[in-house]
Design an enzyme around this catalytic site. Structure first.
Site: not given
Ligand code: RB5
Length: 149
Positions: A12, A69, A71, A102, A137
């Site tokens: 993203d 993204c 996180t 695995h 596995h």
């Molecule tokens: C975008 O602000 C953020 O929510 C997205 O990049 C991500 O971390 C969502 O899981």
């Protein structure tokens, strides 16, 4: 793992720079990079990009996918909704190696707001450098596939 295979990259808006760094890094190692964007930094929705990348892996068009993204979590959740996808979020090289060995993961997700570029590139190398071990596995991965219906 042989190189000269296709890898789809997507993210993203939060991880465009890191995605581009990864693209350059793996292209220099001989992988064929299929970067499906986005190219510009406007806010966008990670499920769209996770699904699009996952479909290219599930169809066999690309051997692996690397998605990002903020996180790494949301885009991973979206990718794992596509049948045939096994994607894990990794912030360390041990996990990146083990999801190949695995879990026979075919996609890697990274949080662009979690890890810096240097570590992210090492995580990518650990993922792409490891092979599925099969053996005990295999049955467990088959159990995951059986849940997909
Ligand atoms: C975008 O602000 C953020 O929510 C997205 O990049 C991500 O971390 C969502 O899981």
């Amino acid at each position: 793992m042989t190189s000269a295979e296709r890898i789809v990259l997507s993210s993203d808006h939060s991880a465009i720079q890191l995605r581009q760094a990864i693209a350059g890094h793996i292209a220099a190692r001989g992988w064929v990079v299929v970067d499906i964007g986005p190219a510009t930094p406007e806010s966008t929705d990670y499920p769209t990009h996770g699904e699009a990348a996952a479909k290219l892996v599930a169809s066999g068009d690309c051997r692996f996918g690397i998605i990002l993204c903020g996180t790494g979590q949301g885009i991973m959740m979206a990718a794992n909704k596509v049948k045939g996808i096994r994607c894990g979020v990794c912030s360390d090289t041990f996990s990146a190696r083990m999801i190949r060995r695995h879990n026979d993961a075919n996609m890697l997700s990274i949080g662009g707001r979690v890890v810096g570029e240097g570590l992210a590139l090492e995580i990518v190398d650990a993922f792409l450098g490891a092979e599925f071990e099969g053996g005990r596995h295999e049955k467990r991965v088959e159990m995951i596939k059986a849940m997909e219906g």
